[in-house]
Enzyme design. Structure first.
Site, PDB file in Angstrom:
ATOM      1  N   PHE A 301       0.875  -1.186   0.000  1.00  0.00           N
ATOM      2  CA  PHE A 301       0.000   0.000   0.000  1.00  0.00           C
ATOM      3  C   PHE A 301       0.900   1.220   0.000  1.00  0.00           C
ATOM      4  O   PHE A 301       1.822   1.315   0.827  1.00  0.00           O
ATOM      5  CB  PHE A 301      -0.887   0.061   1.251  1.00  0.00           C
ATOM      6  CG  PHE A 301      -1.545   1.421   1.418  1.00  0.00           C
ATOM      7  CD1 PHE A 301      -2.827   1.646   0.942  1.00  0.00           C
ATOM      8  CD2 PHE A 301      -0.861   2.483   2.013  1.00  0.00           C
ATOM      9  CE1 PHE A 301      -3.419   2.902   1.061  1.00  0.00           C
ATOM     10  CE2 PHE A 301      -1.457   3.742   2.131  1.00  0.00           C
ATOM     11  CZ  PHE A 301      -2.726   3.949   1.650  1.00  0.00           C
ATOM     12  N   GLU A 302       0.637   2.132  -0.905  1.00  0.00           N
ATOM     13  CA  GLU A 302       1.339   3.428  -0.884  1.00  0.00           C
ATOM     14  C   GLU A 302       0.440   4.444  -1.547  1.00  0.00           C
ATOM     15  O   GLU A 302      -0.165   4.141  -2.579  1.00  0.00           O
ATOM     16  CB  GLU A 302       2.619   3.392  -1.741  1.00  0.00           C
ATOM     17  CG  GLU A 302       3.802   2.675  -1.146  1.00  0.00           C
ATOM     18  CD  GLU A 302       4.986   2.601  -2.119  1.00  0.00           C
ATOM     19  OE1 GLU A 302       4.778   2.602  -3.355  1.00  0.00           O
ATOM     20  OE2 GLU A 302       6.118   2.562  -1.636  1.00  0.00           O
ATOM     21  N   ILE A 303       0.349   5.629  -0.956  1.00  0.00           N
ATOM     22  CA  ILE A 303      -0.151   6.786  -1.692  1.00  0.00           C
ATOM     23  C   ILE A 303       1.014   7.759  -1.638  1.00  0.00           C
ATOM     24  O   ILE A 303       1.535   8.033  -0.546  1.00  0.00           O
ATOM     25  CB  ILE A 303      -1.419   7.397  -1.062  1.00  0.00           C
ATOM     26  CG1 ILE A 303      -2.562   6.375  -1.083  1.00  0.00           C
ATOM     27  CG2 ILE A 303      -1.835   8.666  -1.820  1.00  0.00           C
ATOM     28  CD1 ILE A 303      -3.847   6.854  -0.421  1.00  0.00           C
TER      29      ILE A 303
END
Ligand code: GTP
Ligand code: MG
Length: 414
Positions: A301-303
């Protein structure tokens, strides 16, 4: 007297006759009504296409023609898109979802997309870029296009971004894979896993399809989202000066990165200009940088901000690590590579912990600690599964380094 009686009889007789005439003349009205009702039935029978015996002659089956059987799919009404007013008003950020996947991942990524759409993207309709070292097949494109509410784009990775660089000794790399296989290190014997980690570390943000965007949200197959996300997370990042974010953090498997920190230290000496003043060294090291404590943000998960990854600072960092060869001579993961970069080259306030994005990637879950948050956001995760305050998580350390108050009830989840 007899004349009068006869006279009266004539009057009664005439009255009765008049009544009879009136009765017969008025009884023709219902008869005409019945007539018109039967006309209506006949008319409707022909409109309904054959339930009435009189229209049987028009039935194509009876006439020996091919008949398309009614499909259950046709029974679903299809209201115009957005009729339910689900799309959030206002402008959008220059942002996209991005997924690296194989064709064989199609059903696992379908599950992830469905979750992301239901909880977030049906309201925002952001694009989705899919990247692959092979051509995507028709099924992958068809399934994913049907699920994403924004535009979908499919890119093939250039061969030189998914192969051994010229300076790598492939025999040495092969020996390492053998050793790691014997030690049963997860993905230790895999070449493709190493290409994947190197690609995610240094190339995905430079793919031509990604150059159009400033923000990305990385999504992997088989993840879950447990809470509604009713605001624009990309806008949140921009409005709050954030460049990188996470939901889960943990300690890296030491055997996969024995010399990564040595490489980082030589980079820091070579490029002190790239190191942020107010960095998060205290998150990464317990002895002011001498050794790495193996804490990292879990990068499935990465933003984040693509311009930061495309910056000279990050490119110098990646090139330096790539030259040292640890993607192939060890098994450096993109999670510690991104995390160390974010920890050293960004200021503390440019990092964000998305507490309200409840998330699962096998085998860990982030579920908001606060019951109010979980009910407000219609979360369906079990708070007992929350990994945040577990001894193997680094999230507690992140809170301490950033002077953040831990949520009520965290101590009961330790
Ligand atoms: N195109 C392509 N994508 C890959 C390849 N290997 C992995 N990926 C993708 O890269 C991402 C990371 O791979 P994963 O297999 O999920 O790695 P992981 O998260 O460390 O491990 P698990 O999810 O536990 O298997 C996922 O989005 C995969 O679909 C590959 O050889 N080719
Ligand atoms: Mg994965």
């Amino acid at each position: 007297m007899a004349g009068t009686q006869r006279y009266l009889r004539y009057i009664v007789f005439a009255f009765v006759a008049l009544l009879l005439v009136f009765f017969f003349s008025s009884s023709t009205v219902p008869s005409s009504r019945l007539q018109s009702a039967s006309d209506i039935i006949k008319e409707q029978g022909s409109r309904w296409g054959g339930s009435s015996g009189t229209v049987g002659a028009k039935d194509p089956a009876a006439a020996g023609q091919d008949v398309k059987k009614p499909s259950v799919d046709d029974t679903t009404p299809s209201p115009p898109k957005n009729q339910l007013g689900m799309t959030a008003p206002g402008p959008r950020m220059n942002a996209t979802f991005v997924t690296l996947a194989r064709n064989s991942d199609v059903w696992d990524i379908a599950r992830s997309i469905r979750q992301v759409e239901d909880r977030f993207n049906r309201k925002f309709n952001y694009d989705w870029v899919f990247l692959n070292d092979n051509d995507f097949d028709e099924t992958f494109i068809k399934v994913t296009t049907s699920l994403v509410s924004g535009k979908t784009k499919y890119g093939k990775i250039p061969t030189d971004h998914w192969s051994f660089p010229s300076w790598i000794d492939t025999d040495k790399a092969a020996r390492v894979r053998e050793e790691m296989k014997e030690k049963q290190i997860i993905y230790g014997d895999s070449i493709s896993y190493r290409h994947m980690c190197r690609y995610e570390s240094g190339f995905f943000f430079r793919h031509p399809l990604m150059l159009d965007y400033e923000w990305y949200w990385r999504v992997e197959p088989s993840i879950e989202l447990f809470c509604d996300i009713d605001y624009d997370t990309f806008k949140f990042m921009a409005d709050h000066g954030k460049k990188y974010s996470f939901v889960l953090s943990l300690y890296e498997y030491v055997e996969t990165i024995p010399t990564l920190w040595d490489s980082v230290k030589t980079f820091m000496t070579k490029h002190p200009e790239h190191i942020a003043q107010d960095n998060s060294m205290a998150f990464l090291s317990d002895d002011d940088g001498k050794t790495y404590n193996h804490c990292h943000f879990w990068s499935n998960f990465e933003i984040g901000n693509l311009n930061w990854l495309r910056s000279q600072a990050y490119i110098d960092y990646f090139n330096h690590l790539d030259q040292d060869g640890g993607f192939f001579y060890e098994r450096w993961g993109d999670a510690p590579v991104h995390s160390i970069a974010a920890g050293l080259m960004l200021n503390k306030d440019e990092l964000h912990f998305f507490n309200d994005i409840a998330y699962y990637h096998v085998p860990f879950t982030h579920c908001p600690t606060s019951e109010k948050t979980r009910t407000d956001l219609k979360c369906h995760c079990n708070p007992k599964d929350n990994f945040d305050w577990n001894g193997y998580s680094c999230t507690s350390r992140f809170f301490e380094v950033n002077n953040m108050q831990k949520p009520e009830g965290y101590d009961k989840q330790q």
